[in-house]
Write a protein that holds these residues in place. Structure first.
Motif, PDB file in Angstrom:
ATOM      1  N   ASN A 180       0.868  -1.237   0.051  1.00  0.00           N
ATOM      2  CA  ASN A 180      -0.086   0.017  -0.088  1.00  0.00           C
ATOM      3  C   ASN A 180       0.782   1.274   0.108  1.00  0.00           C
ATOM      4  N   ILE A 181       1.988   1.388   0.793  1.00  0.00           N
ATOM      5  CA  ILE A 181       2.886   2.272   0.855  1.00  0.00           C
ATOM      6  C   ILE A 181       3.533   2.505  -0.503  1.00  0.00           C
ATOM      7  N   ILE A 182       3.981   1.529  -1.250  1.00  0.00           N
ATOM      8  CA  ILE A 182       4.490   1.600  -2.498  1.00  0.00           C
ATOM      9  C   ILE A 182       3.187   2.196  -3.450  1.00  0.00           C
ATOM     10  N   LYS A 183       2.350   1.756  -3.515  1.00  0.00           N
ATOM     11  CA  LYS A 183       1.256   2.486  -4.226  1.00  0.00           C
ATOM     12  C   LYS A 183       0.967   3.827  -4.026  1.00  0.00           C
ATOM     13  N   PHE A 184       1.170   4.027  -2.856  1.00  0.00           N
ATOM     14  CA  PHE A 184       0.842   5.755  -2.408  1.00  0.00           C
ATOM     15  C   PHE A 184       1.918   6.354  -3.176  1.00  0.00           C
ATOM     16  N   LEU A 185       3.170   5.967  -2.878  1.00  0.00           N
ATOM     17  CA  LEU A 185       4.383   6.633  -3.208  1.00  0.00           C
ATOM     18  C   LEU A 185       4.192   7.088  -4.742  1.00  0.00           C
ATOM     19  N   LYS A 186       3.635   6.154  -5.455  1.00  0.00           N
ATOM     20  CA  LYS A 186       3.681   6.071  -6.955  1.00  0.00           C
ATOM     21  C   LYS A 186       2.829   7.365  -7.476  1.00  0.00           C
ATOM     22  N   LEU A 187       1.853   7.603  -6.476  1.00  0.00           N
ATOM     23  CA  LEU A 187       0.826   8.982  -6.662  1.00  0.00           C
ATOM     24  C   LEU A 187       1.435  10.312  -6.546  1.00  0.00           C
ATOM     25  N   VAL A 188       2.538  10.320  -5.756  1.00  0.00           N
ATOM     26  CA  VAL A 188       3.353  11.377  -5.302  1.00  0.00           C
ATOM     27  C   VAL A 188       4.217  11.796  -6.607  1.00  0.00           C
ATOM     28  N   LEU A 195       7.652  12.668  -8.577  1.00  0.00           N
ATOM     29  CA  LEU A 195       8.968  12.165  -8.478  1.00  0.00           C
ATOM     30  C   LEU A 195       9.585  13.284  -7.947  1.00  0.00           C
ATOM     31  N   ARG A 196       9.423  14.554  -8.165  1.00  0.00           N
ATOM     32  CA  ARG A 196      10.129  15.632  -7.988  1.00  0.00           C
ATOM     33  C   ARG A 196      10.172  15.900  -6.387  1.00  0.00           C
ATOM     34  N   TYR A 197       9.113  15.554  -5.760  1.00  0.00           N
ATOM     35  CA  TYR A 197       8.729  15.697  -4.274  1.00  0.00           C
ATOM     36  C   TYR A 197       9.735  14.864  -3.484  1.00  0.00           C
ATOM     37  N   THR A 198       9.693  13.306  -4.280  1.00  0.00           N
ATOM     38  CA  THR A 198      10.797  12.320  -3.487  1.00  0.00           C
ATOM     39  C   THR A 198      12.065  12.863  -3.574  1.00  0.00           C
ATOM     40  N   VAL A 199      12.631  13.125  -4.819  1.00  0.00           N
ATOM     41  CA  VAL A 199      13.759  13.584  -4.872  1.00  0.00           C
ATOM     42  C   VAL A 199      14.458  14.594  -3.988  1.00  0.00           C
ATOM     43  N   LEU A 200      13.547  15.849  -3.880  1.00  0.00           N
ATOM     44  CA  LEU A 200      13.615  16.809  -2.945  1.00  0.00           C
ATOM     45  C   LEU A 200      13.899  16.212  -1.439  1.00  0.00           C
ATOM     46  N   VAL A 231      -7.203   6.389   2.236  1.00  0.00           N
ATOM     47  CA  VAL A 231      -6.911   7.346   0.790  1.00  0.00           C
ATOM     48  C   VAL A 231      -6.860   6.662  -0.445  1.00  0.00           C
ATOM     49  N   HIS A 232      -6.051   5.482  -0.396  1.00  0.00           N
ATOM     50  CA  HIS A 232      -5.916   4.854  -1.694  1.00  0.00           C
ATOM     51  C   HIS A 232      -7.502   4.235  -2.415  1.00  0.00           C
ATOM     52  N   ASP A 268       0.226  16.144 -13.573  1.00  0.00           N
ATOM     53  CA  ASP A 268       0.315  15.871 -12.185  1.00  0.00           C
ATOM     54  C   ASP A 268      -0.045  14.466 -11.903  1.00  0.00           C
ATOM     55  N   LEU A 269      -0.621  13.804 -12.898  1.00  0.00           N
ATOM     56  CA  LEU A 269      -0.973  12.306 -12.694  1.00  0.00           C
ATOM     57  C   LEU A 269      -0.205  11.345 -13.550  1.00  0.00           C
ATOM     58  N   PHE A 270       0.927  12.068 -14.214  1.00  0.00           N
ATOM     59  CA  PHE A 270       1.674  11.247 -15.125  1.00  0.00           C
ATOM     60  C   PHE A 270       2.950  10.758 -14.277  1.00  0.00           C
ATOM     61  N   ASN A 271       2.723  10.713 -13.037  1.00  0.00           N
ATOM     62  CA  ASN A 271       4.190  10.384 -12.250  1.00  0.00           C
ATOM     63  C   ASN A 271       4.257   8.859 -11.563  1.00  0.00           C
TER      64      ASN A 271
END
Length: 674
Positions: free
Chosen positions: A3-11, A13-18, A308-309, A495-498
């Motif tokens: 579930n956590i991995i699925k959620f991270l896919k919705l965020v 990539l720029r936020y994860t990199v930052l 949330v998912h 915004d949904l292409f991540n």
């Protein structure tokens, strides 16, 4: 973890990199923290030997402390700014997802439930971006170096540390698992409490009238008591776990101090080394504290992410397969319902529904209650997907037409009164800008669209990889807020292409297809961008005057229009329908149910005039409305279309149409006689 991995896919990539870049900045504080006790040891040993306190080591140590606090301050500010930005972005995305939910879905759980998910659960889910993860990783690395250093000074103290470390981990795991059980219960009860409270406040009048306030209060108190009990258990478990970990650390430290003093008495250790070990011992327990925090975050995140998912899965999702999307820029010429079968909530089945609505034709859909009119309407409004048979719009499968694009060509007058807690103008325009020169504004919109279309066409023609083309197009579209919004109508929402499941080649082929009719493409987008952002001031004034609602202009309409009469609500909903000028076809569902006969007659005349030459469907049980507007009728009976034709063709068939018409005529005559 899935579930956590699925959620991270919705965020994005720029936020994860930052987030990881900030983590690197945070690592510097651990490096400095590692050297502090070493310099403390040197300062104490040199001061004792030379009797000089303010030596060079003192100034180095002071500089390290200053650097540590500056770095910590900068990081704390940066991480909070990052978290606020991420929350703002994700709240907007999930707010949009909730708005896309079916009305029945929202009403089933209650608005309070979804508000609770949006505010509490989403924030908890974003806790996955917790500083505890960096603290845990860096503190482990830091502790390994410290452990090696302490081993050199005293292997026995290292063994004490290992024993206390293992004991603390065991306590953390047990405590966190028990906390997760309580947290899951607490979130379920919190959502129930939120929904119940919002529902009670929204329907307080009936509770007062029926004298049920004490009962409702007791029921709310019962739910709150249950919530409080779970919260108390959760708090006790948390405090107990933290206390046990602190107790283990304290007892271990006491043992270390006693043993270190023994070594000093026997001249096997210096005072400086003992001070350094004591300082390090506190640092060595940081991974345990972080480990407990991480377990708490992961368990809480897992519970909230599931909720949330679930919203994301329930809501209308941007289609990922761009090969099958249907976009057309010419006006709608016909709607074809072809061999459609459907049922509602596994109830009565409606089979073999076939009819066609041609351009300029207004069809009346009638039948007794429960004969499938509303269910068919849900298919036409894309609330439900067509699973058997097809609904074709200009020969395009309705299921494949992007949701917002479809509604850019459709005008709907619903029987539901959706009134916002704001003034009349806001309720009519829904925050769109009022323009007093429609032609000039349309021209500016066309220039803006044409410029963007030309830029995109140049990128499409360039010899670049599909992924690079998508990135270049994204830059152009995101330069302007209105253009960004416009392209979401075409299901192009960057915004949904991540999530990584978008095929760039398909996106480029999809966009390229728009240019086969470039001029139609530009004209269509111009109408859409105007409709999304502007409304004609002349039209607003005309509609307000036409419906005689000038007196509502400076009034507070209240939540759900609570300060309005049923007739006033209906007029506002009708006014919204009239304000939309550029549409290809319409759907009207049971209009004017809350109006007196005089006002109803006026509204029918206005509607008749506005719909002249238009294409659409009208559902009503009132033949005085149908006879004024509808040309052809479709009668639904026993799960099928039983009759189809004009009034004259159906009135002598001795069928359901004639039966309904005669009953309506009789009820009107009874009223006249009275």
């Amino acid at each position: 973890m899935k579930n956590i991995i699925k959620f991270l896919k919705l965020v994005p990539l720029r936020y994860t990199v930052l987030f990881f870049l900030l983590g690197f900045l945070y690592s510097l504080t651990f490096v400095i923290q590692y050297y502090l006790p070493i310099f403390q040891k040197k300062l104490i040993d040199i001061a004792i030997d030379t009797k000089i306190i303010f030596n060079d080591i003192f100034y180095y140590l002071s500089g390290l402390y200053l650097a540590y606090f500056i770095m910590k301050f900068i990081f704390d500010l940066s991480i909070w700014k990052f978290i606020f930005r991420l929350r703002h972005y994700m709240t907007g995305i999930f707010f949009e997802r909730i708005i896309f939910l079916k009305k029945s879905t929202i009403l089933k759980e209650g608005t309070g439930f979804y508000y609770d998910c949006l505010t509490n659960d989403l924030n908890k889910a974003l806790g996955i971006y917790s500083i505890s993860f960096f603290s845990f990783i860096f503190s482990i690395i830091q502790s390994l170096f410290i452990f090696i250093l302490i081993w050199k000074w005293s292997p026995t103290i290292s063994y004490i540390f290992i024993f206390s470390l293992l004991l603390s981990i065991l306590v953390s795991v047990i405590g966190s698992k028990m906390n997760k059980i309580q947290w899951t219960k607490m979130r379920a009860v919190a959502a129930k409490l939120s929904g119940f409270t919002v529902d009670a406040m929204a329907n307080n009048t009936i509770m007062k009238h029926l004298l049920t306030i004490p009962k409702i209060k007791r029921k709310m108190g019962g739910i709150y008591k249950k919530f409080n009990k779970i919260l108390m258990i959760d708090t006790i478990l948390g405090v107990t776990t933290e206390t046990l970990i602190n107790l283990i650390a304290t007892l271990s430290q006491i043992v270390v101090i006693i043993y270190a003093l023994y070594l000093i008495i026997n001249s096997q250790m210096t005072y400086g080394t003992m001070i350094a070990i004591i300082s390090y011992f506190q640092i060595l327990f940081t991974p345990i504290e972080n480990f407990y925090d991480i377990l708490q975050v992961l368990y809480e995140c897992d519970v909230s992410i599931k909720r949330v998912h679930n919203i994301w899965e329930k809501s209308y999702k941007q289609g990922r397969n761009y090969r099958d999307k249907a976009i057309f820029f010419e006006p709608i010429n016909k709607i074809t319902i072809e061999n459609v079968d459907f049922s509602y909530d596994k109830g009565k089945r409606y089979e073999d529904i076939n009819f066609e609505i041609k351009k300029g034709e207004i069809v009346g859909l009638i039948g007794i209650s429960g004969e499938g009119k509303t269910s068919l309407l849900k298919l036409l409004l894309k609330d439900n997907l067509v699973k058997k048979g097809k609904i074709l719009v200009n020969n395009n499968d309705l299921n494949e037409i992007p949701y917002l694009f479809y509604f850019s060509k459709l005008n709907v007058l619903s029987q539901e009164f959706e009134i916002l807690n704001n003034d009349l103008i806001h309720n009519l325009t829904l925050d769109k800008e009022i323009t007093h020169n429609k032609e000039q504004t349309m021209l500016k919109c066309k220039e803006m669209v044409a410029e963007v279309v030309e830029s995109i066409e140049k990128i499409i023609k360039r010899k670049l990889k599909a992924k690079s083309k998508v990135k270049e197009i994204e830059k152009i579209i995101k330069n302007h807020e209105k253009i960004t919004d416009l392209f979401t109508v075409l299901d192009i929402n960057f915004d949904l292409f991540n999530s990584g499941d978008i095929i760039s080649e398909e996106v480029i082929d999809y966009i390229t297809s728009f240019f086969s009719k470039k001029e139609d493409f530009i004209n269509c987008l111009t109408k859409i961008i105007f409709s999304m952002n502007y409304v004609s001031g002349k039209r607003v004034d005309k509609v307000i005057s036409l419906l005689e609602i000038e007196d509502l202009k400076n009034r507070d309409l209240g939540e759900k229009g609570s300060f309005l009469s049923g007739g006033e609500k209906q007029k506002i909903v009708f006014a919204r329908f009239l304000l939309k000028e550029d549409f290809d076809y319409f759907i009207i569902d049971e209009p004017f149910t809350s109006l007196d006969t005089i006002t109803e007659k006026k509204m029918i005349n206005i509607l008749k005039k506005e719909l002249k030459g238009k294409t659409g469907i009208l559902i009503s049980h009132k033949f005085n409305i149908l006879s004024e507007i509808v040309e052809n009728f479709i009668v639904m009976e026993n799960g099928k279309i039983s009759e189809e034709g004009t009034h004259e063709e159906l009135i002598g068939n001795n069928g359901l149409y004639e039966n309904l018409f005669n009953h309506f005529k009789e009820s009107v005559n009874v009223m006249k006689n009275k």
